[in-house]
Design an enzyme around this catalytic site. Structure first.
Site, PDB file in Angstrom:
ATOM      1  N   ARG A 157      -4.200 -86.751  70.282  1.00 60.54           N
ATOM      2  CA  ARG A 157      -4.277 -86.956  68.825  1.00 60.54           C
ATOM      3  C   ARG A 157      -2.930 -87.426  68.307  1.00 60.54           C
ATOM      4  O   ARG A 157      -2.209 -86.696  67.639  1.00 60.54           O
ATOM      5  CB  ARG A 157      -4.736 -85.678  68.172  1.00 60.54           C
ATOM      6  CG  ARG A 157      -6.080 -85.281  68.740  1.00 60.54           C
ATOM      7  CD  ARG A 157      -6.766 -84.312  67.900  1.00 60.54           C
ATOM      8  NE  ARG A 157      -8.000 -84.885  67.449  1.00 60.54           N
ATOM      9  CZ  ARG A 157      -8.907 -84.208  66.772  1.00 60.54           C
ATOM     10  NH1 ARG A 157      -8.688 -82.967  66.444  1.00 60.54           N
ATOM     11  NH2 ARG A 157     -10.025 -84.787  66.413  1.00 60.54           N
ATOM     12  N   GLN A 198      -5.449 -93.060  66.731  1.00 60.14           N
ATOM     13  CA  GLN A 198      -6.401 -92.626  65.688  1.00 60.14           C
ATOM     14  C   GLN A 198      -7.659 -93.494  65.611  1.00 60.14           C
ATOM     15  O   GLN A 198      -8.754 -92.990  65.459  1.00 60.14           O
ATOM     16  CB  GLN A 198      -5.712 -92.618  64.331  1.00 60.14           C
ATOM     17  CG  GLN A 198      -5.406 -91.205  63.878  1.00 60.14           C
ATOM     18  CD  GLN A 198      -4.543 -91.158  62.645  1.00 60.14           C
ATOM     19  OE1 GLN A 198      -4.202 -92.180  62.066  1.00 60.14           O
ATOM     20  NE2 GLN A 198      -4.184 -89.953  62.244  1.00 60.14           N
ATOM     21  N   ASP A 247     -10.390 -92.649  68.155  1.00 61.67           N
ATOM     22  CA  ASP A 247     -10.692 -91.221  68.275  1.00 61.67           C
ATOM     23  C   ASP A 247     -12.170 -90.934  67.967  1.00 61.67           C
ATOM     24  O   ASP A 247     -12.572 -90.819  66.812  1.00 61.67           O
ATOM     25  CB  ASP A 247      -9.768 -90.458  67.312  1.00 61.67           C
ATOM     26  CG  ASP A 247      -9.854 -88.960  67.481  1.00 61.67           C
ATOM     27  OD1 ASP A 247     -10.785 -88.482  68.157  1.00 61.67           O
ATOM     28  OD2 ASP A 247      -8.991 -88.263  66.919  1.00 61.67           O
ATOM     29  N   SER A 282     -12.914 -87.671  65.929  1.00 62.20           N
ATOM     30  CA  SER A 282     -12.723 -87.784  64.472  1.00 62.20           C
ATOM     31  C   SER A 282     -13.837 -88.593  63.828  1.00 62.20           C
ATOM     32  O   SER A 282     -14.397 -88.182  62.809  1.00 62.20           O
ATOM     33  CB  SER A 282     -11.394 -88.476  64.151  1.00 62.20           C
ATOM     34  OG  SER A 282     -10.334 -87.642  64.463  1.00 62.20           O
ATOM     35  N   TYR A 290      -4.993 -78.730  67.015  1.00 64.73           N
ATOM     36  CA  TYR A 290      -6.201 -77.896  67.049  1.00 64.73           C
ATOM     37  C   TYR A 290      -5.867 -76.444  66.688  1.00 64.73           C
ATOM     38  O   TYR A 290      -4.716 -76.013  66.764  1.00 64.73           O
ATOM     39  CB  TYR A 290      -6.805 -77.907  68.463  1.00 64.73           C
ATOM     40  CG  TYR A 290      -7.387 -79.232  68.865  1.00 64.73           C
ATOM     41  CD1 TYR A 290      -8.601 -79.665  68.337  1.00 64.73           C
ATOM     42  CD2 TYR A 290      -6.733 -80.052  69.774  1.00 64.73           C
ATOM     43  CE1 TYR A 290      -9.140 -80.888  68.711  1.00 64.73           C
ATOM     44  CE2 TYR A 290      -7.265 -81.273  70.153  1.00 64.73           C
ATOM     45  CZ  TYR A 290      -8.467 -81.684  69.623  1.00 64.73           C
ATOM     46  OH  TYR A 290      -9.012 -82.884  69.979  1.00 64.73           O
TER      47      TYR A 290
HETATM   48  P1  NAD Z   1     -11.869 -79.007  65.431  1.00 71.98           P
HETATM   49  O1  NAD Z   1     -13.105 -79.826  65.405  1.00 71.98           O
HETATM   50  O2  NAD Z   1     -11.320 -78.593  66.742  1.00 71.98           O
HETATM   51  O3  NAD Z   1     -12.092 -77.675  64.560  1.00 71.98           O
HETATM   52  C1  NAD Z   1     -12.628 -77.733  63.264  1.00 71.98           C
HETATM   53  C2  NAD Z   1     -11.835 -76.822  62.347  1.00 71.98           C
HETATM   54  O4  NAD Z   1     -12.167 -75.455  62.632  1.00 71.98           O
HETATM   55  C3  NAD Z   1     -10.314 -76.933  62.479  1.00 71.98           C
HETATM   56  O5  NAD Z   1      -9.754 -77.279  61.232  1.00 71.98           O
HETATM   57  C4  NAD Z   1      -9.912 -75.527  62.903  1.00 71.98           C
HETATM   58  O6  NAD Z   1      -8.634 -75.154  62.409  1.00 71.98           O
HETATM   59  C5  NAD Z   1     -11.022 -74.701  62.308  1.00 71.98           C
HETATM   60  N1  NAD Z   1     -11.135 -73.324  62.817  1.00 71.98           N
HETATM   61  C6  NAD Z   1     -10.989 -72.845  64.081  1.00 71.98           C
HETATM   62  N2  NAD Z   1     -11.148 -71.503  64.099  1.00 71.98           N
HETATM   63  C7  NAD Z   1     -11.422 -71.116  62.820  1.00 71.98           C
HETATM   64  C8  NAD Z   1     -11.686 -69.875  62.190  1.00 71.98           C
HETATM   65  N3  NAD Z   1     -11.691 -68.723  62.871  1.00 71.98           N
HETATM   66  N4  NAD Z   1     -11.906 -69.867  60.859  1.00 71.98           N
HETATM   67  C9  NAD Z   1     -11.897 -71.011  60.136  1.00 71.98           C
HETATM   68  N5  NAD Z   1     -11.650 -72.214  60.673  1.00 71.98           N
HETATM   69  C10 NAD Z   1     -11.400 -72.270  61.993  1.00 71.98           C
HETATM   70  O7  NAD Z   1     -10.715 -79.745  64.645  1.00 71.98           O
HETATM   71  P2  NAD Z   1     -10.654 -81.228  64.110  1.00 71.98           P
HETATM   72  O8  NAD Z   1     -11.553 -81.382  62.975  1.00 71.98           O
HETATM   73  O9  NAD Z   1     -10.886 -82.124  65.265  1.00 71.98           O
HETATM   74  O10 NAD Z   1      -9.158 -81.428  63.595  1.00 71.98           O
HETATM   75  C11 NAD Z   1      -8.120 -80.497  63.662  1.00 71.98           C
HETATM   76  C12 NAD Z   1      -6.844 -81.137  63.078  1.00 71.98           C
HETATM   77  O11 NAD Z   1      -6.420 -82.270  63.811  1.00 71.98           O
HETATM   78  C13 NAD Z   1      -6.989 -81.623  61.664  1.00 71.98           C
HETATM   79  O12 NAD Z   1      -5.839 -81.282  60.964  1.00 71.98           O
HETATM   80  C14 NAD Z   1      -7.063 -83.108  61.789  1.00 71.98           C
HETATM   81  O13 NAD Z   1      -6.642 -83.774  60.620  1.00 71.98           O
HETATM   82  C15 NAD Z   1      -6.127 -83.338  62.936  1.00 71.98           C
HETATM   83  N6  NAD Z   1      -6.400 -84.620  63.578  1.00 71.98           N
HETATM   84  C16 NAD Z   1      -5.351 -85.454  63.853  1.00 71.98           C
HETATM   85  C17 NAD Z   1      -5.577 -86.677  64.467  1.00 71.98           C
HETATM   86  C18 NAD Z   1      -4.473 -87.633  64.765  1.00 71.98           C
HETATM   87  O14 NAD Z   1      -3.369 -87.435  64.317  1.00 71.98           O
HETATM   88  N7  NAD Z   1      -4.742 -88.659  65.545  1.00 71.98           N
HETATM   89  C19 NAD Z   1      -6.871 -87.036  64.835  1.00 71.98           C
HETATM   90  C20 NAD Z   1      -7.917 -86.141  64.556  1.00 71.98           C
HETATM   91  C21 NAD Z   1      -7.647 -84.937  63.929  1.00 71.98           C
END
Ligand code: NAD
Length: 385
Positions: free
Chosen positions: A126, A131, A134, A137, A234
């Site tokens: 990530r 991006q 991905d 995402s 994550y």
């Molecule tokens: P994910 O699909 O792994 O998880 C979904 C969400 O569940 C996450 O926000 C996580 O913090 C939350 N979660 C886990 N346990 C929890 C709990 N007990 N209670 C409440 N929430 C809980 O995560 P995601 O959607 O793939 O993304 C995570 C982060 O990565 C985000 O900040 C996203 O913006 C970032 N991201 C960055 C890039 C990049 O820079 N290329 C790409 C994709 C995502």
């Protein structure tokens, strides 16, 4: 050399890994493209549209894969005994296979043995440069949207406050659990529909993001949750004590909600259980829960993966499989563009093929096998037989 696009055969899989738009681009890059007949139908793309983009329509998987140097898939190809077609055995040695392969040491070993160069797109690092490739995402974003739209469809009132001559219907209270990519899109969608939206997450960065979308933050914070995010962005697995405290806050809030959408995931693990049976029982009849995490084990104790459950107290829990697949036209378009971007980033114009430099961070993250050996750092112990 040609690029093959197969029909997806796994249950509930409606997406396709290439669209007429990406087929045209691959042809422009000097590849011939074969699309298995019917590959796009469940995403609303008939064979004729692929043919109009310049693809050859192959009558079956074997014909599509004949002589293929690149194979695009949504999910891992079926192996012997997994379905009517042993897709794996039809992939030529040396071909590059890309998709959401659900990689593990065992399958990496099989790809190595078959001489397939397999790229598991779900392992993409990530980083900013990656991006636009991905798949997690792009697919999560659409899943978050679709979850809210389906919740609205299943709900027997409305999202916005409706003021009519016959009286007022109050706005729905919507609670989004997990504010990553899917959760943030769910917040935005629920707000657009006029719901009164709150959300929770464990990563500290999520709190600001929730508020910036106009939702209120509800959650438990502690010293532990200040470090709840991995370097990769994550959520970490947290202690039982943390989850118990979080559950107390959630329990008090959830009883007042009409709609709950759960999206919480912890990479590489079973989804955390955030909504207990007791919490579901505290909700009013007619309330809706959508569990996007159903395929990862579910965030809700009463979720039945793949099903709509109506509980004894009249709460509906939508725990369907494959949420991105429920909006297949859009999710296929984005998935296909993610794959196109990955390949064109490493495209060698002379060779009319991608050259994947072993030292590149993106390639290191994605590539499972090369030259008959497992090369991915997470699975390298599983060598080719
Ligand atoms: P994910 O699909 O792994 O998880 C979904 C969400 O569940 C996450 O926000 C996580 O913090 C939350 N979660 C886990 N346990 C929890 C709990 N007990 N209670 C409440 N929430 C809980 O995560 P995601 O959607 O793939 O993304 C995570 C982060 O990565 C985000 O900040 C996203 O913006 C970032 N991201 C960055 C890039 C990049 O820079 N290329 C790409 C994709 C995502």
């Amino acid at each position: 050399m040609r690029l093959a696009v197969l029909k997806e055969r796994r249950p509930a899989e409606t997406r396709v890994a290439a669209t007429p738009e990406t087929v045209k681009k691959f042809i422009g890059l000097g590849r011939s493209v074969a699309v298995e007949t019917g590959a796009g139908l469940a995403s609303g793309i008939p064979d004729a549209e692929y043919a109009a983009a310049g693809a050859e329509i192959a009558p079956d998987a074997a014909a599509a894969l004949n002589g293929a140097g690149i194979v695009l898939k949504i999910r891992a190809p079926l192996g012997a005994g997994e379905g009517a077609v042993d897709e794996l055995s039809l992939i030529p040695r040396g071909a590059l296979l890309l998709g959401q392969l659900g990689a593990d040491a065992k399958t990496a070993g099989i790809y190595a043995q078959l001489g397939i160069e397999a790229g598991a797109m779900e392992l993409l690092p990530r980083i900013t440069r990656a991006q636009s490739m991905d798949i997690l995402s792009s697919q999560a974003n659409l899943a978050g949207y679709r979850a809210v739209v389906e919740a609205a469809g299943a709900f027997d009132r409305g999202f916005p406050m409706l003021m009519t001559a016959a009286g007022t219907i109050p706005a729905a209270n919507v609670f989004i659990m997990g504010a990553g990519v899917a959760g943030l899109q769910a917040i935005a969608t629920a707000r657009r529909l006029g719901g009164r939206v709150s959300a929770t997450d464990v990563r500290p960065a999520a709190k600001e993001e929730i508020r910036s979308l106009g939702a209120s933050f509800v959650g438990y914070e502690s010293e532990e949750s200040k470090q709840a995010q991995t370097a990769g962005g994550y959520a970490k697995q947290l202690s039982a004590e943390f989850y118990a405290e979080q559950a107390k806050v959630v329990a008090a809030h959830i009883a007042k909600q009409d709609i709950v959408v759960t999206t919480a995931l912890v990479q590489g693990r079973q989804a955390p259980q955030l909504v207990s049976a007791e919490m579901v029982r505290s909700m009013r009849p007619g309330s809706i829960i959508v569990d996007i995490a159903a395929d990862a084990g579910g965030n809700v104790a009463l979720t039945k993966p793949g099903e709509l459950v109506t509980t004894e107290n009249g709460v509906k829990i939508l725990g369907y499989h494959n949420w991105p697949g429920r909006i297949a036209g859009a999710s296929s378009a984005l998935f296909a563009r993610n794959l196109l971007t990955f390949l064109t980033t490493f495209w060698d114009k002379e060779a009319k093929a991608p050259k994947l430099p072993a030292e590149d961070e993106i390639v290191k993250g994605v590539l499972l096998t090369r030259g008959g050996a497992v090369v991915h750092p997470s699975f390298a112990a599983a060598k080719a037989a």
